[in-house]
Design an enzyme around this catalytic site. Sequence first.
Site, mmCIF file in Angstrom:
data_model
loop_
_atom_site.group_PDB
_atom_site.id
_atom_site.type_symbol
_atom_site.label_atom_id
_atom_site.label_comp_id
_atom_site.label_asym_id
_atom_site.label_seq_id
_atom_site.Cartn_x
_atom_site.Cartn_y
_atom_site.Cartn_z
ATOM 1 N N GLY A 177 -9.490 22.239 -22.645
ATOM 2 C CA GLY A 177 -10.638 21.350 -22.702
ATOM 3 C C GLY A 177 -11.887 21.923 -22.060
ATOM 4 N N ASP A 225 -8.566 12.396 -15.291
ATOM 5 C CA ASP A 225 -8.199 12.649 -16.693
ATOM 6 C C ASP A 225 -6.695 12.881 -16.826
ATOM 7 O OD1 ASP A 225 -8.779 12.907 -19.396
ATOM 8 O OD2 ASP A 225 -9.063 15.074 -19.268
ATOM 9 N N GLY A 283 -12.312 25.405 -21.561
ATOM 10 C CA GLY A 283 -12.511 26.816 -21.870
ATOM 11 C C GLY A 283 -11.225 27.596 -22.017
#
Length: 759
Positions: free
Chosen positions: A180, A304, A182
Amino acid sequence: MTTCTRPGCAGAIADGFCDECGMAPAPQLVSAVNGVAVTPSTATPAHSLALHAPGPSTPLTSSSGRQSRGGSSRSSSRSSRSNRTGRSARGRLGAGLVSIPQVPYRDPSTAVLSDPQVPERERFCGSCSTPVGRGRDTTPGRPEGFCRQCGSAYSFTPKLAAGDLVSGQYEVLGCLAHGGLGWVYLARDRNVSDRWVVLKGLLDSGDADAMAAAVAERQFLATVEHPNIVKIFNFVRHPDPRTGEQVGYIVMEYVGGASLKELRSNRDAIGNLEPLPLAQGLAYILEILPALGHLHSLGLLYCDFKPDNMIQTEEQLKLIDLGAVRRMDDEDSAGFKTDGYCAPELETEGASIESDLFTVARTLALLTFNFDYRSAYRYDLPPAGEVPLLAAYPSFHRLLIRATAPDANDRFASAAEMIEQVTGVLREVVAAQDGAPRPAPSTVFSGERRPFGTEPNQWPVMPAPAVIAAALPIPLVDPTDPAAGFLATNAGGDPKMVVAALEAAPVSSPELTLALVRARIEAGDPVAARAELDVLEASEDADWRITWYRGLAALAAGETDSARGFFDTVYDLLPGEAAAKLAFAAAAECEGDATTAAALYERVWRTDNGYASAAFGVARTRLRDRDIDGAIAAAESVPASSSHHVAAQLAAFGAQLEGGGLQRAHEYLAAAGDRLTALPLDPEHKAWKSIAVLDAARELAAGQPIPQGHTVLGCRFTDTDLRRALETQYRTLARLSPDSTAKRDLVNRANAVRPVSWV
């Protein structure tokens, strides 16, 4: 292109993964490295982070001055206290309650991609999330360029190549995968025994939000130390080979195994994803919650959480991908979220402990059952009628409902608090599945102060509500409360004297008030108890215990409908606590709802056989439904080691007597006689119980023929034999009676029942 081999899928394999279901074509388990799906370099290259997840994390717009709730606990009568729910360290994965299949460690050198590319369908602008780098017709999209929506530069090409030496220490072997934020690279640490490390780069060196996320990681993530969190070793910079700009990289430990998203990626014959077993899903969450709690204790929020970000290697579970972690007081940095997992208030009010725990519950739901979590049920859960698992395990359903409540104030206030309830629900689930109790002391409630409904002379009559209120468990006293020492020396005695002592206490505190409430209830003054609760509820010390004591006050006053509502609410708040279910069951039974009561009693007793009241409740409610065998089995389940074993045997005896009107009545009566003979009762009690059996046998024999050869207490089912046995029992009682009037009455009964004879 080749056709996807997954059952029921008509997609095509264009870049190593299906363009419809997102799955790799081969059925074997895909390994994972630090949260990113990878395959050996000899197989079709895998670049996708998402196997069946909703896609990459979405950045939230920075909003300077936004109110951040910072994860502070909220006082509410619907919120459990978080300062009494800490646990000592547990053992291996599964918490000793469930066996979790091991995931083998994978050699990282086999995971390097031979042709690292980001599929066009996964190319999004890091600033505004607009699709970028997409092709048209037969022309492929550019991996580098500028977003047409906001003008931000984007680049999906690797910045590092095999052989690069980063910071003079880390020798790059190649790309592992694209995540997400890189590219993720595999490297050897030349300064530390050539250990494997992972370098995580930015999504785009020109992306300010991504750079800010990396800088934030550099500032505080290297200090995070927890066995279930990936270790950050270093933060280094290396020049971009094209522009010369310094690019930041996070150096972290290599974690090779499988993410929970991958473990959940098997499909059934019609192509539907197969959920993990419920106990396994609960065990995973139970293992990872302390890691979140550790972050929270450091003033950090994960933000997250999702199945992608947990990796199992052998028997260890690790939380990885710390790119979205932020400080609780950070009101300016851009946050990251994943739709379907994030809390509804995340964009408007900011992240908090409660929003973190919301994502944990959503992850648990996605691991254990299928539902439309991205649209129809984006923030809530489907009803139990749509999900058999939720209907089969109501405590699990309530756990999810509380953790994902629309109002953050109604959710769990800490990871430790949620751990307690997940543990209780896991014990209940495992006990239901294999039939073996999983008892454990509660850190929230005391045990039963005294069992109710166990008195042999009253069974199967339900005790009075006030008796039940005095017997139910009570919340434990907070040892840090100023009055804790005083309360320890004034724990019992006459309720009115306890009230007087508490009113004269030298200190004032929430625990003292609750103790006074309890004493007033037991002294028969629920009105005064409610007045105390009203004052406490208006204070900053209000919590769920107010609801519990309102339930006790209502029960003591005979207001069983109100009591049921209060205990139902406590069950919502503490779905893993046996005490909440026991109280709810008792109130339901008092209301005449035997069905609800029976299910709750069974749930408690099956999980923890330390609650004798639950066993008797099961037997009582089954007997009310004329389930004689079920009532007997429930009573017989009380072990011989229990101090209530004899009372339970008498309850089973009573159930067998109740079977006198059934087709197998003579068998029940014969078994009742055998049970009575084996019980260690005093002669007087045994004689009266024998009379009850013999009277039932006489009534039965007078109404229907009994098969030849059957006996009860050694007597044939004939009127003459049964009369003689009754005469013997009455004369035994007469000899034992010290009262002359009673003795004469018993002799008269013996003479009246004896068979007619010439002598």
